[in-house]
Design a protein around this motif. Structure first.
Motif, PDB file in Angstrom:
ATOM      1  N   ASP A   1     -40.959  39.349  19.017  1.00  0.00           N
ATOM      2  CA  ASP A   1     -42.405  39.108  19.029  1.00  0.00           C
ATOM      3  C   ASP A   1     -42.608  37.608  19.177  1.00  0.00           C
ATOM      4  OD1 ASP A   1     -45.150  39.762  16.666  1.00  0.00           O
ATOM      5  OD2 ASP A   1     -45.075  38.652  18.541  1.00  0.00           O
TER       6      ASP A   1
ATOM      7  N   GLN B   1     -39.772  38.356   2.616  1.00  0.00           N
ATOM      8  CA  GLN B   1     -39.188  37.341   3.481  1.00  0.00           C
ATOM      9  C   GLN B   1     -38.691  36.187   2.621  1.00  0.00           C
ATOM     10  OE1 GLN B   1     -41.712  36.297   6.834  1.00  0.00           O
ATOM     11  NE2 GLN B   1     -42.441  38.398   7.034  1.00  0.00           N
TER      12      GLN B   1
ATOM     13  N   LEU C   1     -41.394  46.779   7.405  1.00  0.00           N
ATOM     14  CA  LEU C   1     -42.135  45.582   7.794  1.00  0.00           C
ATOM     15  C   LEU C   1     -42.519  44.754   6.574  1.00  0.00           C
ATOM     16  CD1 LEU C   1     -44.463  46.876  10.645  1.00  0.00           C
ATOM     17  CD2 LEU C   1     -42.479  45.380  10.854  1.00  0.00           C
ATOM     18  N   TRP C   2     -42.660  45.413   5.411  1.00  0.00           N
ATOM     19  CA  TRP C   2     -43.134  44.680   4.257  1.00  0.00           C
ATOM     20  C   TRP C   2     -41.995  44.165   3.389  1.00  0.00           C
ATOM     21  CZ3 TRP C   2     -44.354  49.869   5.083  1.00  0.00           C
ATOM     22  CH2 TRP C   2     -43.616  50.782   4.330  1.00  0.00           C
TER      23      TRP C   2
ATOM     24  N   TYR D   1     -41.410  29.996  11.408  1.00  0.00           N
ATOM     25  CA  TYR D   1     -42.758  29.527  11.124  1.00  0.00           C
ATOM     26  C   TYR D   1     -42.765  28.005  11.260  1.00  0.00           C
ATOM     27  CZ  TYR D   1     -43.648  34.071   8.861  1.00  0.00           C
ATOM     28  OH  TYR D   1     -43.802  35.408   8.590  1.00  0.00           O
TER      29      TYR D   1
ATOM     30  N   TYR E   1     -37.456  35.310  11.154  1.00  0.00           N
ATOM     31  CA  TYR E   1     -38.757  34.763  11.523  1.00  0.00           C
ATOM     32  C   TYR E   1     -38.662  33.244  11.616  1.00  0.00           C
ATOM     33  CZ  TYR E   1     -40.151  39.215   9.314  1.00  0.00           C
ATOM     34  OH  TYR E   1     -40.268  40.522   8.944  1.00  0.00           O
TER      35      TYR E   1
ATOM     36  N   TYR F   1     -40.559  36.328  15.927  1.00  0.00           N
ATOM     37  CA  TYR F   1     -39.921  37.290  15.031  1.00  0.00           C
ATOM     38  C   TYR F   1     -38.870  38.081  15.807  1.00  0.00           C
ATOM     39  CZ  TYR F   1     -39.789  42.016  12.865  1.00  0.00           C
ATOM     40  OH  TYR F   1     -39.422  43.231  12.344  1.00  0.00           O
TER      41      TYR F   1
ATOM     42  N   LEU G   1     -49.492  26.611   7.774  1.00  0.00           N
ATOM     43  CA  LEU G   1     -48.319  27.440   8.018  1.00  0.00           C
ATOM     44  C   LEU G   1     -48.644  28.474   9.077  1.00  0.00           C
ATOM     45  CD1 LEU G   1     -46.924  28.072   4.457  1.00  0.00           C
ATOM     46  CD2 LEU G   1     -45.491  27.696   6.461  1.00  0.00           C
TER      47      LEU G   1
ATOM     48  N   ARG H   1     -50.632  44.301   2.694  1.00  0.00           N
ATOM     49  CA  ARG H   1     -49.743  43.644   1.749  1.00  0.00           C
ATOM     50  C   ARG H   1     -50.167  42.203   1.588  1.00  0.00           C
ATOM     51  NH1 ARG H   1     -47.335  46.897   4.897  1.00  0.00           N
ATOM     52  NH2 ARG H   1     -46.966  45.382   6.541  1.00  0.00           N
TER      53      ARG H   1
ATOM     54  N   GLN I   1     -44.864  24.491   9.793  1.00  0.00           N
ATOM     55  CA  GLN I   1     -45.808  23.954   8.815  1.00  0.00           C
ATOM     56  C   GLN I   1     -46.157  22.537   9.212  1.00  0.00           C
ATOM     57  OE1 GLN I   1     -44.427  23.767   4.705  1.00  0.00           O
ATOM     58  NE2 GLN I   1     -46.523  23.929   3.952  1.00  0.00           N
TER      59      GLN I   1
ATOM     60  N   PHE J   1     -47.094  31.342  12.114  1.00  0.00           N
ATOM     61  CA  PHE J   1     -46.019  32.154  12.649  1.00  0.00           C
ATOM     62  C   PHE J   1     -45.679  31.724  14.076  1.00  0.00           C
ATOM     63  CE2 PHE J   1     -43.675  35.928  13.730  1.00  0.00           C
ATOM     64  CZ  PHE J   1     -44.093  36.299  15.003  1.00  0.00           C
TER      65      PHE J   1
ATOM     66  N   LEU K   1     -39.760  26.272   9.566  1.00  0.00           N
ATOM     67  CA  LEU K   1     -39.178  27.122   8.529  1.00  0.00           C
ATOM     68  C   LEU K   1     -38.656  28.416   9.133  1.00  0.00           C
ATOM     69  CD1 LEU K   1     -41.951  26.699   5.825  1.00  0.00           C
ATOM     70  CD2 LEU K   1     -39.639  25.801   5.685  1.00  0.00           C
TER      71      LEU K   1
ATOM     72  N   TYR L   1     -48.988  38.476  -0.279  1.00  0.00           N
ATOM     73  CA  TYR L   1     -47.871  37.757  -0.881  1.00  0.00           C
ATOM     74  C   TYR L   1     -48.372  36.448  -1.473  1.00  0.00           C
ATOM     75  CZ  TYR L   1     -45.237  40.788   2.327  1.00  0.00           C
ATOM     76  OH  TYR L   1     -44.728  41.866   3.020  1.00  0.00           O
TER      77      TYR L   1
ATOM     78  N   GLN M   1     -50.491  40.473   5.393  1.00  0.00           N
ATOM     79  CA  GLN M   1     -49.703  41.135   6.431  1.00  0.00           C
ATOM     80  C   GLN M   1     -50.275  42.527   6.641  1.00  0.00           C
ATOM     81  OE1 GLN M   1     -45.672  42.202   5.357  1.00  0.00           O
ATOM     82  NE2 GLN M   1     -44.921  41.783   7.409  1.00  0.00           N
TER      83      GLN M   1
ATOM     84  N   SER N   1     -45.465  36.132  20.035  1.00  0.00           N
ATOM     85  CA  SER N   1     -46.900  35.899  20.127  1.00  0.00           C
ATOM     86  C   SER N   1     -47.364  34.588  19.501  1.00  0.00           C
ATOM     87  CB  SER N   1     -47.662  37.063  19.489  1.00  0.00           C
ATOM     88  OG  SER N   1     -47.330  37.189  18.121  1.00  0.00           O
TER      89      SER N   1
END
Lengths: 115, 111
Positions: A56, A104, A100-101, A35, A33, A48, A43, B31, A37, A45, A91, B33, B92, A58
């Motif tokens: 991705d 990271q 997916l979870w 990102y 990924y 990915y 922060l 989820r 900041q 996205f 980052l 974090y 997420q 987007s």
């Protein structure tokens, strides 16, 4: 083991120049990924990558931004014709990519300053 | 689209005191974090909360998730100076990959 690494740690460039930022994910991590900041946007996205799937994109703010991931490992984020609003810390994060979870893990970041 | 709101933005607290940081999100977030960021450093993962009612604790920090209220909290017990940092929550959704971050809470613990 080694964590996510990024280079350079700092980059100062002039407006209009192109820059390339590099990310080396944790070995064996299939998901990567990017990102950004910044003071104004927090922060956010950007893009990915997961294995051989289409990325991705987007979160990319404009067509001046692009990224690639070669050989399923190292990734390069390219910003063309940089603008002052591109100044931020970029980052990179990677995860195992099994789910997916998956957690990271973030790299130290590249601080980009556009003069 | 998932939106994450975090408050307070800034928290100055005395050592030994307790306080809570709140993280609200707008739509279903499967989820949640919590990350810590020290000045000039990257993000360090603190907690991953995967289900309603999840509670995790590490030292003086405890995080919880209430999916019905769309709320996660990070509770600080008997704060010490070493906890001074910026704390971010991130949501997420189950069918997406990206993290949506809150604005961050800058915590300063003084003697």
């Amino acid at each position: 083991g080694a964590g996510v690494s990024q280079s350079p740690s700092n980059k100062v460039t002039e407006k209009g120049k192109d820059v390339e930022l590099r990310c080396d994910p944790i070995s064996g991590h299939t998901a990567l990924y990017w990102y950004r900041q910044s003071l104004g946007q927090g922060l956010e996205f950007l893009i990915y990558f997961q294995g051989n799937s289409a990325p991705d994109k987007s979160g990319l703010p404009s067509d001046r931004f692009s990224a690639e991931r070669t050989g399923g490992s190292v990734s390069t984020l390219t910003i063309q014709r940089t603008q002052q609003e591109d100044s931020a810390v970029y980052l990179c994060a990677s995860s195992e990519g099994l789910f997916l979870w998956d957690e990271q893990f973030f790299g130290p970041g590249t601080r980009l300053t556009v003069l | 689209e998932l939106k994450v709101e975090q408050n307070p933005l800034f928290l100055s607290m005395q050592e030994g005191k307790n306080y809570t940081i709140y993280c609200n999100y707008s739509t279903t977030s499967d989820r949640l974090y919590w990350y810590r960021q020290d000045p000039g450093k990257s993000l360090e993962s603190l907690f991953v909360l995967l289900s309603n009612g999840a509670v995790k604790q590490e030292g003086r920090l405890m995080a919880s998730l209430d999916t019905k209220a769309r709320l996660s909290t990070l509770h600080i017990t008997a704060a010490v100076h070493d906890l001074s940092a910026t704390y971010f929550c991130a949501g997420q959704s189950y069918n997406t990959d990206k993290l949506i971050f809150g604005t961050g809470t800058r915590l300063q613990v003084f003697p």
